[in-house]
Design a protein around this motif. Structure first.
Motif, PDB file in Angstrom:
ATOM      1  N   GLN A   1       0.839  -1.187   0.000  1.00 27.06           N
ATOM      2  CA  GLN A   1       0.000   0.000   0.000  1.00 27.06           C
ATOM      3  C   GLN A   1       0.879   1.243   0.000  1.00 27.06           C
ATOM      4  OE1 GLN A   1      -3.193   0.073  -0.245  1.00 27.06           O
ATOM      5  NE2 GLN A   1      -3.815   2.128   0.381  1.00 27.06           N
ATOM      6  N   ALA A   2       0.777   2.041  -1.041  1.00 26.38           N
ATOM      7  CA  ALA A   2       1.578   3.250  -1.122  1.00 26.38           C
ATOM      8  C   ALA A   2       1.106   4.263  -0.087  1.00 26.38           C
ATOM      9  CB  ALA A   2       1.465   3.846  -2.517  1.00 26.38           C
ATOM     10  N   GLN A   3       2.031   5.082   0.350  1.00 23.22           N
ATOM     11  CA  GLN A   3       1.703   6.140   1.296  1.00 23.22           C
ATOM     12  C   GLN A   3       2.244   7.465   0.807  1.00 23.22           C
ATOM     13  OE1 GLN A   3       3.308   4.644   5.032  1.00 23.22           O
ATOM     14  NE2 GLN A   3       1.310   3.880   5.606  1.00 23.22           N
ATOM     15  N   LEU A   4       1.527   8.519   1.152  1.00 20.66           N
ATOM     16  CA  LEU A   4       1.930   9.871   0.804  1.00 20.66           C
ATOM     17  C   LEU A   4       2.037  10.683   2.084  1.00 20.66           C
ATOM     18  CD1 LEU A   4      -0.545  10.556  -2.154  1.00 20.66           C
ATOM     19  CD2 LEU A   4       1.763   9.624  -2.285  1.00 20.66           C
ATOM     20  N   ALA A   5       3.016  11.557   2.143  1.00 19.28           N
ATOM     21  CA  ALA A   5       3.189  12.396   3.326  1.00 19.28           C
ATOM     22  C   ALA A   5       3.512  13.818   2.896  1.00 19.28           C
ATOM     23  CB  ALA A   5       4.299  11.851   4.209  1.00 19.28           C
ATOM     24  N   GLU A   6       2.620  14.740   3.265  1.00 11.49           N
ATOM     25  CA  GLU A   6       2.850  16.150   2.952  1.00 11.49           C
ATOM     26  C   GLU A   6       3.667  16.806   4.061  1.00 11.49           C
ATOM     27  OE1 GLU A   6      -1.566  15.287   1.881  1.00 11.49           O
ATOM     28  OE2 GLU A   6      -0.180  14.864   3.529  1.00 11.49           O
ATOM     29  N   SER A   7       4.344  17.878   3.688  1.00 12.11           N
ATOM     30  CA  SER A   7       5.048  18.704   4.653  1.00 12.11           C
ATOM     31  C   SER A   7       5.186  20.105   4.062  1.00 12.11           C
ATOM     32  CB  SER A   7       6.427  18.138   4.989  1.00 12.11           C
ATOM     33  OG  SER A   7       7.229  18.079   3.829  1.00 12.11           O
ATOM     34  N   GLY A   8       5.528  21.031   4.932  1.00 14.02           N
ATOM     35  CA  GLY A   8       5.782  22.388   4.470  1.00 14.02           C
ATOM     36  C   GLY A   8       4.706  23.392   4.784  1.00 14.02           C
ATOM     37  N   GLY A   9       3.575  22.924   5.305  1.00 11.23           N
ATOM     38  CA  GLY A   9       2.532  23.866   5.659  1.00 11.23           C
ATOM     39  C   GLY A   9       2.979  24.780   6.791  1.00 11.23           C
ATOM     40  N   ALA A  10       2.478  26.005   6.766  1.00  8.87           N
ATOM     41  CA  ALA A  10       2.886  26.985   7.768  1.00  8.87           C
ATOM     42  C   ALA A  10       1.930  28.171   7.732  1.00  8.87           C
ATOM     43  CB  ALA A  10       4.308  27.454   7.502  1.00  8.87           C
ATOM     44  N   SER A  11       2.146  29.077   8.650  1.00  8.60           N
ATOM     45  CA  SER A  11       1.446  30.360   8.639  1.00  8.60           C
ATOM     46  C   SER A  11       2.328  31.373   7.932  1.00  8.60           C
ATOM     47  CB  SER A  11       1.148  30.814  10.062  1.00  8.60           C
ATOM     48  OG  SER A  11       0.261  29.931  10.701  1.00  8.60           O
ATOM     49  N   VAL A  12       1.734  32.128   7.037  1.00 10.07           N
ATOM     50  CA  VAL A  12       2.505  33.080   6.237  1.00 10.07           C
ATOM     51  C   VAL A  12       1.647  34.312   5.991  1.00 10.07           C
ATOM     52  CG1 VAL A  12       1.732  32.040   4.076  1.00 10.07           C
ATOM     53  CG2 VAL A  12       3.895  33.311   4.136  1.00 10.07           C
ATOM     54  N   GLN A  13       2.294  35.430   5.781  1.00 10.44           N
ATOM     55  CA  GLN A  13       1.552  36.659   5.508  1.00 10.44           C
ATOM     56  C   GLN A  13       1.131  36.706   4.037  1.00 10.44           C
ATOM     57  OE1 GLN A  13       4.015  39.945   6.939  1.00 10.44           O
ATOM     58  NE2 GLN A  13       2.661  40.086   8.720  1.00 10.44           N
ATOM     59  N   ALA A  14       0.058  37.406   3.799  1.00 14.56           N
ATOM     60  CA  ALA A  14      -0.418  37.593   2.437  1.00 14.56           C
ATOM     61  C   ALA A  14       0.681  38.201   1.578  1.00 14.56           C
ATOM     62  CB  ALA A  14      -1.654  38.484   2.425  1.00 14.56           C
ATOM     63  N   GLY A  15       0.802  37.685   0.362  1.00 10.94           N
ATOM     64  CA  GLY A  15       1.850  38.133  -0.536  1.00 10.94           C
ATOM     65  C   GLY A  15       3.111  37.290  -0.449  1.00 10.94           C
ATOM     66  N   GLY A  16       3.178  36.464   0.568  1.00 10.65           N
ATOM     67  CA  GLY A  16       4.356  35.632   0.764  1.00 10.65           C
ATOM     68  C   GLY A  16       4.328  34.365  -0.063  1.00 10.65           C
ATOM     69  N   SER A  17       5.343  33.539   0.156  1.00 11.25           N
ATOM     70  CA  SER A  17       5.494  32.292  -0.593  1.00 11.25           C
ATOM     71  C   SER A  17       5.694  31.122   0.353  1.00 11.25           C
ATOM     72  CB  SER A  17       6.694  32.379  -1.541  1.00 11.25           C
ATOM     73  OG  SER A  17       6.528  33.407  -2.494  1.00 11.25           O
ATOM     74  N   LEU A  18       5.385  29.953  -0.165  1.00 11.89           N
ATOM     75  CA  LEU A  18       5.528  28.739   0.619  1.00 11.89           C
ATOM     76  C   LEU A  18       5.721  27.588  -0.363  1.00 11.89           C
ATOM     77  CD1 LEU A  18       5.344  28.387   3.711  1.00 11.89           C
ATOM     78  CD2 LEU A  18       2.954  27.712   3.392  1.00 11.89           C
ATOM     79  N   ARG A  19       6.494  26.597   0.033  1.00  9.96           N
ATOM     80  CA  ARG A  19       6.636  25.409  -0.798  1.00  9.96           C
ATOM     81  C   ARG A  19       6.214  24.181  -0.011  1.00  9.96           C
ATOM     82  NH1 ARG A  19      11.748  22.559  -3.909  1.00  9.96           N
ATOM     83  NH2 ARG A  19      12.279  21.884  -1.783  1.00  9.96           N
ATOM     84  N   LEU A  20       5.274  23.453  -0.553  1.00  7.05           N
ATOM     85  CA  LEU A  20       4.821  22.216   0.045  1.00  7.05           C
ATOM     86  C   LEU A  20       5.516  21.039  -0.634  1.00  7.05           C
ATOM     87  CD1 LEU A  20       0.958  22.858   0.214  1.00  7.05           C
ATOM     88  CD2 LEU A  20       2.740  23.513   1.851  1.00  7.05           C
ATOM     89  N   THR A  25       5.911   6.759  -1.143  1.00 11.76           N
ATOM     90  CA  THR A  25       6.749   5.601  -0.830  1.00 11.76           C
ATOM     91  C   THR A  25       7.099   4.792  -2.072  1.00 11.76           C
ATOM     92  OG1 THR A  25       4.733   4.359  -0.333  1.00 11.76           O
ATOM     93  CG2 THR A  25       5.895   5.362   1.526  1.00 11.76           C
ATOM     94  N   SER A  26       6.464   5.111  -3.188  1.00 11.79           N
ATOM     95  CA  SER A  26       6.799   4.449  -4.450  1.00 11.79           C
ATOM     96  C   SER A  26       6.432   5.355  -5.610  1.00 11.79           C
ATOM     97  CB  SER A  26       6.066   3.111  -4.564  1.00 11.79           C
ATOM     98  OG  SER A  26       4.665   3.320  -4.524  1.00 11.79           O
ATOM     99  N   GLY A  27       6.922   5.003  -6.793  1.00 15.83           N
ATOM    100  CA  GLY A  27       6.672   5.828  -7.953  1.00 15.83           C
ATOM    101  C   GLY A  27       5.210   5.860  -8.354  1.00 15.83           C
ATOM    102  N   MET A  28       4.760   7.001  -8.795  1.00 16.94           N
ATOM    103  CA  MET A  28       3.378   7.212  -9.188  1.00 16.94           C
ATOM    104  C   MET A  28       3.299   7.720 -10.608  1.00 16.94           C
ATOM    105  SD  MET A  28       1.527   6.403  -6.613  1.00 16.94           S
ATOM    106  CE  MET A  28       1.844   6.029  -4.863  1.00 16.94           C
ATOM    107  N   TYR A  29       2.212   7.390 -11.289  1.00 17.67           N
ATOM    108  CA  TYR A  29       2.015   7.886 -12.640  1.00 17.67           C
ATOM    109  C   TYR A  29       1.541   9.340 -12.636  1.00 17.67           C
ATOM    110  CZ  TYR A  29      -0.312   8.970 -16.972  1.00 17.67           C
ATOM    111  OH  TYR A  29      -0.721   9.618 -18.097  1.00 17.67           O
ATOM    112  N   CYS A  30       0.627   9.627 -11.755  1.00 18.14           N
ATOM    113  CA  CYS A  30       0.027  10.956 -11.727  1.00 18.14           C
ATOM    114  C   CYS A  30      -0.137  11.400 -10.281  1.00 18.14           C
ATOM    115  CB  CYS A  30      -1.333  10.923 -12.421  1.00 18.14           C
ATOM    116  SG  CYS A  30      -2.259  12.473 -12.390  1.00 18.14           S
ATOM    117  N   MET A  31       0.270  12.627 -10.002  1.00 13.40           N
ATOM    118  CA  MET A  31       0.128  13.176  -8.654  1.00 13.40           C
ATOM    119  C   MET A  31      -0.562  14.526  -8.737  1.00 13.40           C
ATOM    120  SD  MET A  31       3.779  12.092  -6.945  1.00 13.40           S
ATOM    121  CE  MET A  31       3.180  12.256  -5.248  1.00 13.40           C
TER     122      MET A  31
END
Length: 122
Positions: A1-20, A25-31
């Protein structure tokens, strides 16, 4: 069973940037990236296939950029010029096999992460 794990969420001010990030756990065709605000429907934001072809929802086109490091099974979402209305829980989703990666419907994806919270404040 493949698993996905997000990271990078945060609080940021308007106009700012963020990268998630979304690590699989394995290769995927479409994300894809989705987001959801409590009480509202889940919205598809962008998709990317293993060849790097992308598709964006109009709401984020020009501000968000999806990318994929296929060797590392990791997908990213670079979010720029963030707005208050970008506040949401962000989820990554994936499907291991397929022939098209052109859907922003949640039902098109089998695997889901637990989500990472993005809060944009003024």
């Amino acid at each position: 069973q493949a698993q996905l794990a997000e990271s990078g969420g945060a609080s940021v001010q308007a106009g700012g940037s963020l990268r998630l990030s979304c690590a699989a756990t394995s290769g995927m065709y479409c994300m894809a990236w989705f987001r959801q605000v409590p009480g509202k429907e889940r919205d598809g934001l962008a998709t990317i296939d293993r060849n790097g072809q992308t598709m964006y929802a109009d709401s984020v086109k020009g501000r968000f950029a999806i990318s994929l490091d296929y060797a590392q099974n990791t997908m990213y979402l670079q979010m720029n010029s963030l707005k208050l209305e970008d506040t949401a829980m962000y989820y990554c989703a994936a499907v291991r096999f397929g022939s098209r990666c052109r859907s922003l419907l949640g039902s098109s994806f089998r695997y889901w992460g637990q989500g990472t919270q993005v809060t944009v404040s003024s």
